[in-house]
Enzyme design. Structure first.
Site, PDB file in Angstrom:
ATOM      1  N   ASP A 291       3.916 -11.242  12.800  1.00 42.51           N
ATOM      2  CA  ASP A 291       3.813 -10.790  14.190  1.00 42.51           C
ATOM      3  C   ASP A 291       5.216 -10.701  14.773  1.00 42.51           C
ATOM      4  OD1 ASP A 291       1.126 -11.003  13.726  1.00 42.51           O
ATOM      5  OD2 ASP A 291       0.817 -12.737  15.023  1.00 42.51           O
TER       6      ASP A 291
ATOM      7  N   ASP B  96     -10.873  -8.348  18.953  1.00 40.39           N
ATOM      8  CA  ASP B  96     -10.380  -9.655  19.362  1.00 40.39           C
ATOM      9  C   ASP B  96     -11.340 -10.193  20.414  1.00 40.39           C
ATOM     10  OD1 ASP B  96      -8.242  -8.887  17.792  1.00 40.39           O
ATOM     11  OD2 ASP B  96      -7.036  -8.236  19.506  1.00 40.39           O
TER      12      ASP B  96
END
Length: 242
Positions: free
Chosen positions: A12, A134
């Site tokens: 990330d 998500d």
């Protein structure tokens, strides 16, 4: 897409560096250095896939870590797949990334706002779209996990499979980055709702978490903080589910 269950390291990126956030909250990040170096480290440890996310892109809707992504692509050989998300908002941009060498594009906000984008990209590159669902408190959230949609993850997953998605990435934001373990129930629900691979993410703290997600029906698991903090090695996790 996944011949066997995979443990996928997360890379990330924020401001050109590898970071991990707690529950997706900006300001909670811990930094882990250069993305290309991290990629080489995970490849040396046996990674077959790398999971790249442009966090600035996810929050702001515009890819900000393109140079870091390019550096990672340059460090990755043909034997390692790359899936990339964060700030990909148009079919043209996604197709350009796939043409450039990205194996799978991850669409979250774009897929929720314009579901047909999944079909448009899939028509050009079959099985190349991974839709990111998500969830916070059982609801799909978008825009860097800041906006609710009212969508049920399992129902949404089935819809995106119909539109041509090659896989579903499910991140449980409730446990993301906390190193307190996973919740398998939502993964089981999604895996039962679709026939395409489901990749689980969020909360992995131990090799046992990696194992139980496989039992829940996931085809792969994305691991970030636990690997960077040395809770277990990629080799240990891979051996546990071989």
């Amino acid at each position: 897409m996944f011949d066997a269950y995979e443990v996928i390291p997360a890379v990330d990126m924020q401001d050109g560096e590898v970071v991990q956030l707690v529950q997706g909250e900006r300001g909670t990040e811990k930094r882990y250095g250069d993305p290309a170096e991290a990629a080489r480290r995970w490849i040396a440890a046996g990674a077959r896939t790398l999971h790249l996310v442009d966090l600035d892109g996810a929050f702001e809707g515009e890819r900000r870590n393109a140079p870091a992504v390019e550096a990672v692509l340059g460090a990755v050989g043909d034997e390692v797949a790359v899936q990339l998300g964060g700030g990909i908002r148009t079919a043209d941009e996604a197709i350009s990334l796939l043409d450039r060498g990205v194996d799978r594009v991850i669409l979250g906000t774009a897929a929720v706002e314009t579901p047909e984008i999944v079909r448009e990209i899939s028509d050009e590159h079959e099985n190349s779209v991974m839709v990111s669902l998500d969830a916070k408190d059982g609801e799909v959230v978008v825009s860097g996990w800041t906006e609710g949609t009212g969508l049920d993850p399992a129902e949404a997953a089935a819809r995106y499979e119909e539109l041509g998605a090659g896989a579903i990435l499910f991140t449980n934001v409730d446990v993301e980055g906390q190193l307190e373990g996973v919740k398998t129930d939502p993964v089981e629900r999604i895996a039962e709702a679709v026939s395409i691979p489901v990749v689980a993410s969020g909360g992995v703290a131990s090799v046992e978490d990696v194992r139980v997600l496989k039992e829940a029906g996931a085809s792969a698991v994305v691991v970030g903080t636990a690997l960077y903090e040395g809770r277990f090695s990629l080799e240990e996790a891979t051996d546990a589910v071989a």
